[in-house]
Motif scaffolding. Structure first.
Motif, PDB file in Angstrom:
ATOM      1  N   UNK A   1      82.784  45.701  31.040  1.00 25.10           N
ATOM      2  CA  UNK A   1      82.579  44.259  31.224  1.00 25.10           C
ATOM      3  C   UNK A   1      83.587  43.471  30.388  1.00 25.10           C
ATOM      4  N   UNK A   2      83.808  43.891  29.163  1.00 30.36           N
ATOM      5  CA  UNK A   2      84.730  43.181  28.274  1.00 30.36           C
ATOM      6  C   UNK A   2      86.173  43.273  28.766  1.00 30.36           C
ATOM      7  N   UNK A   3      86.615  44.457  29.177  1.00 27.13           N
ATOM      8  CA  UNK A   3      88.000  44.625  29.609  1.00 27.13           C
ATOM      9  C   UNK A   3      88.239  43.923  30.949  1.00 27.13           C
ATOM     10  N   UNK A   4      87.240  43.889  31.817  1.00 31.40           N
ATOM     11  CA  UNK A   4      87.381  43.168  33.079  1.00 31.40           C
ATOM     12  C   UNK A   4      87.402  41.666  32.850  1.00 31.40           C
ATOM     13  N   UNK A   5      86.592  41.191  31.941  1.00 36.33           N
ATOM     14  CA  UNK A   5      86.603  39.768  31.591  1.00 36.33           C
ATOM     15  C   UNK A   5      87.953  39.384  30.980  1.00 36.33           C
ATOM     16  N   UNK A   6      88.498  40.254  30.143  1.00 41.96           N
ATOM     17  CA  UNK A   6      89.806  39.989  29.538  1.00 41.96           C
ATOM     18  C   UNK A   6      90.896  39.934  30.600  1.00 41.96           C
ATOM     19  N   UNK A   7      90.881  40.868  31.547  1.00 39.17           N
ATOM     20  CA  UNK A   7      91.885  40.869  32.613  1.00 39.17           C
ATOM     21  C   UNK A   7      91.770  39.605  33.460  1.00 39.17           C
ATOM     22  N   UNK A   8      90.557  39.215  33.790  1.00 41.88           N
ATOM     23  CA  UNK A   8      90.317  38.006  34.573  1.00 41.88           C
ATOM     24  C   UNK A   8      90.816  36.770  33.826  1.00 41.88           C
ATOM     25  N   UNK A   9      90.468  36.684  32.548  1.00 36.78           N
ATOM     26  CA  UNK A   9      90.860  35.534  31.737  1.00 36.78           C
ATOM     27  C   UNK A   9      92.379  35.448  31.563  1.00 36.78           C
ATOM     28  N   UNK A  10      93.032  36.588  31.395  1.00 35.99           N
ATOM     29  CA  UNK A  10      94.493  36.587  31.254  1.00 35.99           C
ATOM     30  C   UNK A  10      95.175  36.084  32.519  1.00 35.99           C
ATOM     31  N   UNK A  11      94.660  36.469  33.678  1.00 38.39           N
ATOM     32  CA  UNK A  11      95.238  35.977  34.935  1.00 38.39           C
ATOM     33  C   UNK A  11      95.078  34.462  35.032  1.00 38.39           C
ATOM     34  N   UNK A  12      93.911  33.955  34.667  1.00 38.04           N
ATOM     35  CA  UNK A  12      93.686  32.516  34.697  1.00 38.04           C
ATOM     36  C   UNK A  12      94.548  31.773  33.697  1.00 38.04           C
ATOM     37  N   UNK A  13      94.665  32.322  32.502  1.00 34.07           N
ATOM     38  CA  UNK A  13      95.476  31.667  31.471  1.00 34.07           C
ATOM     39  C   UNK A  13      96.953  31.640  31.863  1.00 34.07           C
TER      40      UNK A  13
END
Length: 95
Positions: free
Chosen positions: A14-26
Motif C-alpha cells: 500500500x505504501x509503495x503504491x501510494x508513493x508511485x501514485x503520488x510521484x506521478x501526480x507531483x
C-alpha cells in the motif's frame, strides 16, 4: 507465512503504491508549472519495488508519461509480474 507477515506485506505494498501514485501526480504538476522535474528513473523505482499498480493508476489518472513506450508497456508488465509473484506466495505460503 504468518498472518502478521501478510499484513506487513500488505502495508508495504500500500505504501509503495501510494508513493508511485503520488510521484506521478507531483511530476505532472511540476511539468505543468515548468518547474524542476522528477527523473524517470525515480518514477520507475517505486513501481519496480511493488508499486506498479499505483504508478499505472497515476499515469492514467494524471495522463502523465502516456506517450513513452517504456512507461506504457513497462508498468503493465511489472504489474503482471508482481501479481504473479503474489499469487505464487499465496499458493505456497497462504494464510
Amino acid at each position: 507465512m504468518s498472518k502478521e507477515l501478510w499484513q506487513l506485506l500488505a502495508l508495504y505494498l500500500a505504501a509503495v503504491n501510494l508513493a508511485a501514485f503520488a510521484l506521478m501526480g507531483a511530476d505532472k504538476r511540476r511539468a505543468r508549472r515548468g518547474r524542476w522535474r522528477i527523473s524517470e528513473k525515480a518514477l520507475f523505482l517505486p513501481a519496480l519495488f511493488g508499486g506498479a499498480l499505483g504508478g499505472l493508476l497515476g499515469m492514467r489518472l494524471f495522463r502523465h508519461k502516456t506517450r513513452h513506450w517504456y512507461f506504457q508497456f513497462g508498468f503493465p508488465v511489472l504489474l503482471l509480474l508482481q501479481a504473479g509473484a503474489l499469487c505464487l506466495l499465496w499458493w505456497n505460503f497462504g494464510l
